[in-house]
Design a protein around this motif. Structure first.
Motif, PDB file in Angstrom:
ATOM      1  N   GLY A  97     -24.081  96.835  21.520  1.00  0.00           N
ATOM      2  CA  GLY A  97     -25.456  96.552  21.932  1.00  0.00           C
ATOM      3  C   GLY A  97     -26.102  95.448  21.123  1.00  0.00           C
ATOM      4  O   GLY A  97     -25.487  94.409  20.833  1.00  0.00           O
ATOM      5  N   ASP A  98     -27.353  95.716  20.726  1.00  0.00           N
ATOM      6  CA  ASP A  98     -28.130  94.685  20.049  1.00  0.00           C
ATOM      7  C   ASP A  98     -27.830  94.603  18.563  1.00  0.00           C
ATOM      8  O   ASP A  98     -28.339  93.729  17.870  1.00  0.00           O
ATOM      9  CB  ASP A  98     -29.627  94.971  20.236  1.00  0.00           C
ATOM     10  CG  ASP A  98     -30.036  94.687  21.673  1.00  0.00           C
ATOM     11  OD1 ASP A  98     -29.311  93.907  22.322  1.00  0.00           O
ATOM     12  OD2 ASP A  98     -31.055  95.238  22.126  1.00  0.00           O
ATOM     13  N   ALA A  99     -27.029  95.517  18.077  1.00  0.00           N
ATOM     14  CA  ALA A  99     -26.797  95.555  16.636  1.00  0.00           C
ATOM     15  C   ALA A  99     -26.011  94.345  16.166  1.00  0.00           C
ATOM     16  O   ALA A  99     -26.048  93.993  14.992  1.00  0.00           O
ATOM     17  CB  ALA A  99     -26.051  96.838  16.257  1.00  0.00           C
ATOM     18  N   VAL A 100     -25.265  93.708  17.085  1.00  0.00           N
ATOM     19  CA  VAL A 100     -24.494  92.529  16.694  1.00  0.00           C
ATOM     20  C   VAL A 100     -24.763  91.389  17.671  1.00  0.00           C
ATOM     21  O   VAL A 100     -25.313  91.597  18.750  1.00  0.00           O
ATOM     22  CB  VAL A 100     -22.975  92.828  16.701  1.00  0.00           C
ATOM     23  CG1 VAL A 100     -22.637  93.942  15.741  1.00  0.00           C
ATOM     24  CG2 VAL A 100     -22.499  93.176  18.109  1.00  0.00           C
ATOM     25  N   GLU A 101     -24.331  90.214  17.281  1.00  0.00           N
ATOM     26  CA  GLU A 101     -24.428  89.077  18.177  1.00  0.00           C
ATOM     27  C   GLU A 101     -23.012  88.684  18.561  1.00  0.00           C
ATOM     28  O   GLU A 101     -22.220  88.285  17.707  1.00  0.00           O
ATOM     29  CB  GLU A 101     -25.128  87.913  17.453  1.00  0.00           C
ATOM     30  CG  GLU A 101     -25.322  86.707  18.333  1.00  0.00           C
ATOM     31  CD  GLU A 101     -25.782  85.507  17.517  1.00  0.00           C
ATOM     32  OE1 GLU A 101     -26.111  85.674  16.336  1.00  0.00           O
ATOM     33  OE2 GLU A 101     -25.774  84.401  18.080  1.00  0.00           O
ATOM     34  N   VAL A 102     -22.675  88.883  19.841  1.00  0.00           N
ATOM     35  CA  VAL A 102     -21.329  88.537  20.279  1.00  0.00           C
ATOM     36  C   VAL A 102     -21.298  87.048  20.591  1.00  0.00           C
ATOM     37  O   VAL A 102     -21.940  86.598  21.541  1.00  0.00           O
ATOM     38  CB  VAL A 102     -20.915  89.370  21.510  1.00  0.00           C
ATOM     39  CG1 VAL A 102     -19.503  88.994  21.948  1.00  0.00           C
ATOM     40  CG2 VAL A 102     -20.979  90.862  21.191  1.00  0.00           C
ATOM     41  N   VAL A 103     -20.576  86.270  19.784  1.00  0.00           N
ATOM     42  CA  VAL A 103     -20.611  84.814  19.948  1.00  0.00           C
ATOM     43  C   VAL A 103     -19.528  84.310  20.888  1.00  0.00           C
ATOM     44  O   VAL A 103     -19.498  83.135  21.206  1.00  0.00           O
ATOM     45  CB  VAL A 103     -20.501  84.078  18.596  1.00  0.00           C
ATOM     46  CG1 VAL A 103     -21.694  84.398  17.721  1.00  0.00           C
ATOM     47  CG2 VAL A 103     -19.200  84.437  17.898  1.00  0.00           C
ATOM     48  N   GLY A 104     -18.632  85.178  21.302  1.00  0.00           N
ATOM     49  CA  GLY A 104     -17.620  84.712  22.232  1.00  0.00           C
ATOM     50  C   GLY A 104     -16.574  85.760  22.516  1.00  0.00           C
ATOM     51  O   GLY A 104     -16.495  86.786  21.837  1.00  0.00           O
ATOM     52  N   GLU A 105     -15.799  85.520  23.565  1.00  0.00           N
ATOM     53  CA  GLU A 105     -14.742  86.436  23.951  1.00  0.00           C
ATOM     54  C   GLU A 105     -13.530  85.613  24.339  1.00  0.00           C
ATOM     55  O   GLU A 105     -13.667  84.498  24.829  1.00  0.00           O
ATOM     56  CB  GLU A 105     -15.159  87.264  25.170  1.00  0.00           C
ATOM     57  CG  GLU A 105     -16.176  88.333  24.886  1.00  0.00           C
ATOM     58  CD  GLU A 105     -16.577  89.056  26.156  1.00  0.00           C
ATOM     59  OE1 GLU A 105     -15.931  88.828  27.192  1.00  0.00           O
ATOM     60  OE2 GLU A 105     -17.540  89.818  26.097  1.00  0.00           O
ATOM     61  N   ALA A 106     -12.359  86.168  24.152  1.00  0.00           N
ATOM     62  CA  ALA A 106     -11.148  85.490  24.605  1.00  0.00           C
ATOM     63  C   ALA A 106     -10.130  86.540  24.985  1.00  0.00           C
ATOM     64  O   ALA A 106     -10.170  87.657  24.467  1.00  0.00           O
ATOM     65  CB  ALA A 106     -10.600  84.587  23.508  1.00  0.00           C
ATOM     66  N   ASP A 107      -9.231  86.203  25.928  1.00  0.00           N
ATOM     67  CA  ASP A 107      -8.227  87.185  26.311  1.00  0.00           C
ATOM     68  C   ASP A 107      -6.804  86.667  26.079  1.00  0.00           C
ATOM     69  O   ASP A 107      -5.849  87.280  26.483  1.00  0.00           O
ATOM     70  CB  ASP A 107      -8.421  87.627  27.765  1.00  0.00           C
ATOM     71  CG  ASP A 107      -8.412  86.461  28.728  1.00  0.00           C
ATOM     72  OD1 ASP A 107      -8.220  85.314  28.267  1.00  0.00           O
ATOM     73  OD2 ASP A 107      -8.602  86.693  29.932  1.00  0.00           O
ATOM     74  N   GLU A 108      -6.689  85.510  25.413  1.00  0.00           N
ATOM     75  CA  GLU A 108      -5.358  84.990  25.119  1.00  0.00           C
ATOM     76  C   GLU A 108      -5.351  84.349  23.744  1.00  0.00           C
ATOM     77  O   GLU A 108      -6.404  83.979  23.207  1.00  0.00           O
ATOM     78  CB  GLU A 108      -4.957  83.954  26.166  1.00  0.00           C
ATOM     79  CG  GLU A 108      -4.184  84.540  27.330  1.00  0.00           C
ATOM     80  CD  GLU A 108      -3.856  83.464  28.346  1.00  0.00           C
ATOM     81  OE1 GLU A 108      -2.996  82.622  28.026  1.00  0.00           O
ATOM     82  OE2 GLU A 108      -4.482  83.465  29.417  1.00  0.00           O
ATOM     83  N   VAL A 109      -4.136  84.163  23.183  1.00  0.00           N
ATOM     84  CA  VAL A 109      -4.037  83.681  21.807  1.00  0.00           C
ATOM     85  C   VAL A 109      -4.600  82.266  21.671  1.00  0.00           C
ATOM     86  O   VAL A 109      -5.455  82.014  20.805  1.00  0.00           O
ATOM     87  CB  VAL A 109      -2.563  83.722  21.342  1.00  0.00           C
ATOM     88  CG1 VAL A 109      -2.426  83.042  19.986  1.00  0.00           C
ATOM     89  CG2 VAL A 109      -2.082  85.161  21.258  1.00  0.00           C
ATOM     90  N   GLY A 110      -4.151  81.355  22.522  1.00  0.00           N
ATOM     91  CA  GLY A 110      -4.540  79.954  22.383  1.00  0.00           C
ATOM     92  C   GLY A 110      -6.046  79.750  22.385  1.00  0.00           C
ATOM     93  O   GLY A 110      -6.618  79.263  21.388  1.00  0.00           O
ATOM     94  N   PRO A 111      -6.714  80.137  23.472  1.00  0.00           N
ATOM     95  CA  PRO A 111      -8.173  79.962  23.516  1.00  0.00           C
ATOM     96  C   PRO A 111      -8.879  80.686  22.378  1.00  0.00           C
ATOM     97  O   PRO A 111      -9.883  80.172  21.850  1.00  0.00           O
ATOM     98  CB  PRO A 111      -8.570  80.591  24.862  1.00  0.00           C
ATOM     99  CG  PRO A 111      -7.321  80.650  25.658  1.00  0.00           C
ATOM    100  CD  PRO A 111      -6.175  80.673  24.721  1.00  0.00           C
ATOM    101  N   ALA A 112      -8.343  81.846  21.982  1.00  0.00           N
ATOM    102  CA  ALA A 112      -8.988  82.616  20.914  1.00  0.00           C
ATOM    103  C   ALA A 112      -9.022  81.798  19.634  1.00  0.00           C
ATOM    104  O   ALA A 112     -10.073  81.659  18.997  1.00  0.00           O
ATOM    105  CB  ALA A 112      -8.241  83.937  20.692  1.00  0.00           C
ATOM    106  N   ILE A 113      -7.869  81.223  19.251  1.00  0.00           N
ATOM    107  CA  ILE A 113      -7.803  80.443  18.012  1.00  0.00           C
ATOM    108  C   ILE A 113      -8.788  79.275  18.075  1.00  0.00           C
ATOM    109  O   ILE A 113      -9.568  79.037  17.136  1.00  0.00           O
ATOM    110  CB  ILE A 113      -6.367  79.913  17.779  1.00  0.00           C
ATOM    111  CG1 ILE A 113      -5.414  81.093  17.568  1.00  0.00           C
ATOM    112  CG2 ILE A 113      -6.314  78.973  16.595  1.00  0.00           C
ATOM    113  CD1 ILE A 113      -3.974  80.696  17.447  1.00  0.00           C
TER     114      ILE A 113
END
Lengths: 220, 472
Positions: free
Chosen positions: A27-43
């Motif tokens: 919820g609001d307790a954190v700030e989610v700055v991004g999401e990724a579902d694969e290794v390359g984009p995540a890095i």
């Protein structure tokens, strides 16, 4: 915690449903700055956005969680990783910890506990699930029964101190850090420092079991 | 409320390499546990204190046997506390004097009978006077003493004569002590005596049999040597003939009585075995039938669930009644501890809809004792699932060198272990008694609102732990 009130976190997880669930729970307790579902984009994205904490799925297409750790930590050693898994197999868990994750939790964890784990990892402490504590106890008790089978670079790293053993046992029994502290009449801070020291041993020790668990995973 | 907390919990689990230390701790825990839950509870304690305060004229008036500092009865420990003399000195003194004359042995036994334990107000003697069968047994020992004394005096073995009769009488007194000791003390004596008794039971190993045979041959040879050395001429053996006559007379007079006493003892033993069998059966029924009935009451609005539960129970009962497979137990389908724990986890998760989180360290083969441990653990887990209200139960098992520890923890509403009615089967029969039958111990920590932890520990002498690398 010394971290800002809302830690910036990044989700690496290939199940969209689970990602949504985590977002909702935190919820609001954190700030989610991004999401990724694969290794390359995540890095790529983590190196660009430099979050406080990365929630990292152990089983990730394209090299697994370790690949992400290897791609980020050399550039940004300050980013803390918290590993998430459903598998609970020691080789998965130990491999990702040895690659640099600061903690490991199972996906069945409740929202409140997840948030606490995120805070704890963000503050630089280690997060041990009961299961991980069990693995560590198992791995470190092997040598004492059969004679140590390590290259013995630093013997200190290859065994747990009695106090660390006690702390891990209580965690394995399902105690929270607070309860461990109360039971051993020490402060929560001391519990955290014991756990961090165990984490260090876990990452640096050359114990046979640990290296085998770690390499098994890399071969897959 | 913390109950029967052994010191080890604050130290974590001790990695004891010394088996004797471990057994001592366990014995002390057991007695402590039964003290708190048994009839020797608070009001009796308080009684004892005021009693002691009221009259302390005589130096030995307030003497109590020490329950902590004890080798046998705790008399030296109590005396040391009372007089300030070092307990080791007292013990050496007792043993040395005992070897010289035998009287201290008798005095020791008499004190065991008369001096109450520090946690109790009544002494064993006050109970022994009402124990008619025990008194008869004791009196039956007296003719034996007389016979032995006659034989010894005829053989001119003066030394044994002096040491002998007080020791024989003391042995007679131990009958009264054993029969009338309070329950905690009995458990305690049992733990000390059990290894000795196991020499005489059917389940003895070859080594023990050889040991016993060897000891018998040595003693017999010694007796013959004494006879031959003491009596070089045949004429001197004549008094033995007279002694035999007297012995025969005594046997004729007392023989039938002894036989009836032995018969009494045997029937008493049978009754005890029967009672134990009944207790085991009650534990089984509780774990299976009563648990299922409770489940059915709870899910009465879901007919399919009710039918499923009833079917499962019926199958179990049939297996028990007609195939002799006890219900609610970890059967042959599991051969190792981790298999047993896995089975338990699946069963409880299926039946009760909670998550059982299992963490295991080490692995070993299942013995009877470990099966009992798993049965008790399952009962504890089921209790947590049913009563605590917590969605998850943690189960941690660790195989150590000579003991297997198992912890069942929930974060539910908790309860006060002292308030559980004693007629409730769950904890008393299915957990405590079950563990005690195989020498295991139980400690329960629970507080309202913070959940419950049940600690089970079972000695594991049969198998040395073999570690599996891929722990589950």
């Amino acid at each position: 915690m010394s971290e800002p009130a809302r830690p910036r976190i990044f989700l690496v997880e290939d199940h969209a449903v689970f990602r949504a669930g985590v977002r909702a729970e935190l919820g609001d307790a954190v700030e989610v700055v991004g999401e990724a579902d694969e290794v390359g984009p995540a890095i790529e994205m983590i190196n660009e956005r430099v979050p406080h904490v990365v929630l990292l799925d152990v089983h990730l297409p394209g090299g697994g969680g370790q690949a992400v750790l290897r791609g980020v930590l050399p550039l940004h050693p300050g980013v803390r990783f918290l590993a998430l898994s459903v598998s609970d197999a020691p080789e998965d868990v130990i491999a990702v910890i040895r690659a640099g994750a600061r903690g490991y939790i199972t996906k069945t964890i409740s929202g409140g506990e997840l948030l606490q784990a995120v805070y704890r990892v963000g503050a630089g402490d280690a997060v041990f699930s009961p299961r991980l504590a069990g693995f560590v106890l198992d791995a470190f008790s092997q040598g004492t029964a059969t004679g140590t089978v390590t290259s013995g670079r630093d013997p200190e790293l290859d065994q747990l101190s009695p106090r660390e053993g006690q702390v891990l046992r209580l965690i394995a029994r399902g105690y929270t850090y607070k309860e461990v502290a109360r039971d051993l009449t020490i402060s929560v801070k001391t519990v955290e420092s014991h756990v961090s020291s165990v984490l260090r041993k876990l990452q640096l020790s050359t114990r046979h079991e640990l290296t085998r668990w770690a390499t098994d995973r890399r071969l897959v | 409320m913390v109950m029967g907390v052994p010191a080890r919990d604050h130290r974590g689990i001790p990695k004891s390499n010394d088996p004797s230390t471990t057994t001592k701790t366990t014995a002390a825990e057991t007695s402590l546990d039964s003290c708190t839950s048994g009839p020797w509870s608070r009001n009796r304690w308080e009684g004892s204190w005021s009693h002691g305060r009221r009259r302390r004229h005589h130096p030995l008036q307030g003497l109590r046997r020490s329950s902590e500092n004890r080798v046998l009865a705790g008399i030296c420990g109590g005396l040391a506390q009372r007089t300030g003399i070092d307990v080791t000195l007292l013990r050496i003194g007792f043993v040395a004097l005992g070897l010289m004359s035998g009287f201290p042995v008798l005095i020791y036994a008499a004190m065991w009978l008369v001096v109450p334990l520090d946690k109790e107000t009544t002494n064993i003697f006050s109970r022994a006077v009402n124990d008619r069968r025990g008194l008869r047994l004791f009196i039956a020992v007296i003719p034996v003493v007389v016979v032995a004394q006659i034989v010894i005096s005829l053989l001119h073995i003066g030394f044994i004569g002096i040491v002998g009769w007080p020791v024989f009488l003391a042995a007679g007194l131990t009958i009264l002590i054993w029969r009338n000791a309070s329950e905690p003390e009995r458990v305690w004596i049992n733990d000390d005596v059990a290894p000795m008794l196991s020499l005489g039971t059917e389940r003895q190993g070859r080594a023990k049999l050889m040991l016993r045979a060897g000891a018998g041959v040595l003693l017999g040879a010694g007796g013959i040597v004494v006879l031959i050395i003491g009596h070089t001429t045949a004429a001197a053996l004549r008094p033995i003939g007279g002694a035999l006559l007297i012995i025969a007379a005594i046997v004729v007079i007392f023989g039938p009585w002894w036989v009836s006493l032995v018969r009494d003892l045997m029937s008493e033993r049978q009754a005890r075995a029967l009672a134990e069998e009944r207790a085991q059966m009650a534990a089984h029924v509780h774990d299976s039938v009563l648990q299922t009935l409770a489940l059915i009451q709870r899910s009465s609005d879901d007919p399919r669930q009710v039918v499923r539960l009833a079917r499962g129970q019926e199958r179990e009962l049939r297996a028990w009644l007609f195939e002799g497979r006890p219900p609610g137990t970890i059967g042959d389908e599991a051969t190792t501890l981790s298999e047993g724990v896995g089975l338990l986890q699946r069963q409880v998760e299926d039946d009760h809809g909670v998550t059982v989180q299992v963490v295991m360290v080490g692995e070993c083969a299942l013995t009877d004792g470990l099966r009992a441990l798993l049965d008790a653990a399952r009962e504890a887990t089921v209790n947590a699932a049913k009563w605590s209200g917590a969605p998850q139960v943690s189960l941690y098992a660790e195989v150590e060198r000579d003991v297997v520890m198992l912890f069942v923890r929930d974060r539910g509403r908790g309860f006060d272990p002292d308030r559980v009615p004693s007629d409730r089967q769950g904890i008393a029969q299915s957990i405590r008694a079950r563990m005690a039958r195989y020498g295991g111990t139980v400690a329960i920590r629970s507080s309202s609102g913070e959940g419950t932890e049940v600690e089970l520990s079972m000695p594991n002498s049969a198998a040395s732990p073999e570690r599996t690398p891929a722990s589950r």
